[in-house]
Design an enzyme around this catalytic site. Sequence first.
Site, PDB file in Angstrom:
ATOM      1  N   HIS A 152       0.830  -1.202   0.000  1.00 24.04           N
ATOM      2  CA  HIS A 152       0.000   0.000   0.000  1.00 24.04           C
ATOM      3  C   HIS A 152       0.875   1.267   0.000  1.00 24.04           C
ATOM      4  CE1 HIS A 152      -3.751   2.216   1.344  1.00 24.04           C
ATOM      5  NE2 HIS A 152      -2.827   3.078   1.720  1.00 24.04           N
ATOM      6  N   GLU A 153       1.801   1.320   0.941  1.00 25.45           N
ATOM      7  CA  GLU A 153       2.644   2.524   1.058  1.00 25.45           C
ATOM      8  C   GLU A 153       3.585   2.648  -0.136  1.00 25.45           C
ATOM      9  OE1 GLU A 153       1.619   4.587   3.108  1.00 25.45           O
ATOM     10  OE2 GLU A 153       0.427   3.259   4.383  1.00 25.45           O
ATOM     11  N   HIS A 156       1.735   4.492  -2.787  1.00 16.33           N
ATOM     12  CA  HIS A 156       1.782   5.950  -2.571  1.00 16.33           C
ATOM     13  C   HIS A 156       3.148   6.497  -2.985  1.00 16.33           C
ATOM     14  CE1 HIS A 156      -2.010   6.536  -0.579  1.00 16.33           C
ATOM     15  NE2 HIS A 156      -1.725   5.807   0.476  1.00 16.33           N
ATOM     16  N   HIS A 159       3.621   6.745  -6.687  1.00 13.14           N
ATOM     17  CA  HIS A 159       2.798   7.858  -7.198  1.00 13.14           C
ATOM     18  C   HIS A 159       3.540   9.186  -6.963  1.00 13.14           C
ATOM     19  CE1 HIS A 159      -1.601   9.657  -7.246  1.00 13.14           C
ATOM     20  NE2 HIS A 159      -0.875  10.068  -8.267  1.00 13.14           N
TER      21      HIS A 159
HETATM   22 ZN   LIG Z   1      -3.121   5.180   1.953  1.00 12.75          ZN
END
Ligand SMILES: [Zn+2]
Length: 359
Positions: A152-153, A156, A159
Site C-alpha cells: 500500500h505505502e 503511494h 505515485h
Molecule cells: Zn493510503
Amino acid sequence: MQSHLFVARARKFKSCLEAALFPHQIDRAVYENLIASVRKRLPLMHEYIALRKKMLNLPEIHMYDLYVPLMDEAQSNMDYNEARQAVIASVAPMGPKYQAELKKGLLDDRWVDAFENVRKRSGAYSSGCYDSMPYILMNYHGTLNDVLTLAHEAGHSMHSLLSRQNQPYIYSQYPIFVAEVASTFNEQLLLNHLKSKAKSDRDQAFLVNYQIEGIRGTILRQTLFAEFELQLHKWAEEGVPFTPALLKKYYTQLNRDYYGPDIVLDPELEIEWARIPHFYYNFYVYQYATGLSAALALFQKAMVDEKAKENYIGFLSSGGSKYPIDLLVGAGVDMRKPDAVNAALDYFEKLLQELKECL
Ligand SMILES: [Zn+2]
C-alpha cells in the site's frame, strides 16, 4: 452543519453539497451516483452478513461481530526481506521500468523505516517532499497485513516519485480525491500475486475475505456515512432542528437498510455517528468509496490491456496538474458515470462466491 450552510448561502451555492464539491470541481453526480449504485446492490451486503453469521456459528450477529476475524490472521511466514521481494515481484505486470524504480527504492535507496523502535510512532505512511525520496514509515511484524501495508505505502511512494519526476513543484502533489487509488491498486497487485501462490483453501479464503472486508469497509460503510452526511445538510438547509432523537432514528434506519434483516442493532449503535471524526469535516468520506472503486476499475482494465496500463502510469505521473475527475479520466475511468462503482460491486459479488467455494 450551520457553518457549512452559512458559507454555502453567503457564496450563493444551491446547496451545502455543491459548495463543498466546488473547490475540486467534483460534479454532484459523482456523489449521487455513488449512493444510488450502492443502494441498488445492498442485498449483497445482507448476504455477506448472513454468511458471516453462519461461519462464526452465532445465534445472532451484532455490529461488533463484523470486526472479529473469520479465521486467524495468516502469518505471512515472510521476514521483511521476503516481504520486499514479494512486493517487488507483485508489480511485474506494471512493466520493467516501474518495477526497477520500486526495486531501487525498496532495496538500494532504503526508502523504508521498517521496524519498531524506541519512541517510534505506530501505524504506517508514505511521506517526503519534492526533492527528497518518498520515504515510508511502518512497523513490520511479519503478518500478512504488514506485507499488504508495505504494498500500500509503496503504491503511494511510486505515485509521489513519478509525479515529482514529471511535474513542476506546483503540480507535484496529488489531490486527496485520487490519493488512495495508487495505494489500493498495489494492494490488488499483491493480493493477486499471493492468491496465485496460496497453498491451501484456508489461505485462499483469508485473502478473499481480506478483499471482501476492504470493499465492505471502504465502499459500503463509507457510502452509508456519505448518505447520513448528505441528509443532515439537507435538514440544515430546510431548517429542521437537529435533535439527538432525530439523528439516532435516522442513523439506525440507515444501518438497517445497509446491513439487512440479520443484524441486531444495539442501542449503543444509535449514537455511533458522534464518534466518527470525519463528520466534523465537510463531505469527505465519499472519497474513500470513489477512490477504491476507481482503483478496482483501473486495476481490472490494466491487467488485460497494455494501453490501459500506459494510461494508468500516465496518471501516476500527473500529480495535481488537472482537477481530480480529469486526472482519473486520463487514467481511464470517469467517476461521473456509475460504471466504476458498479464494477466494484460486481467484484464484491464475485468475491462472495469465491469465499463460499473455499469453505
Ligand atoms: Zn493510503
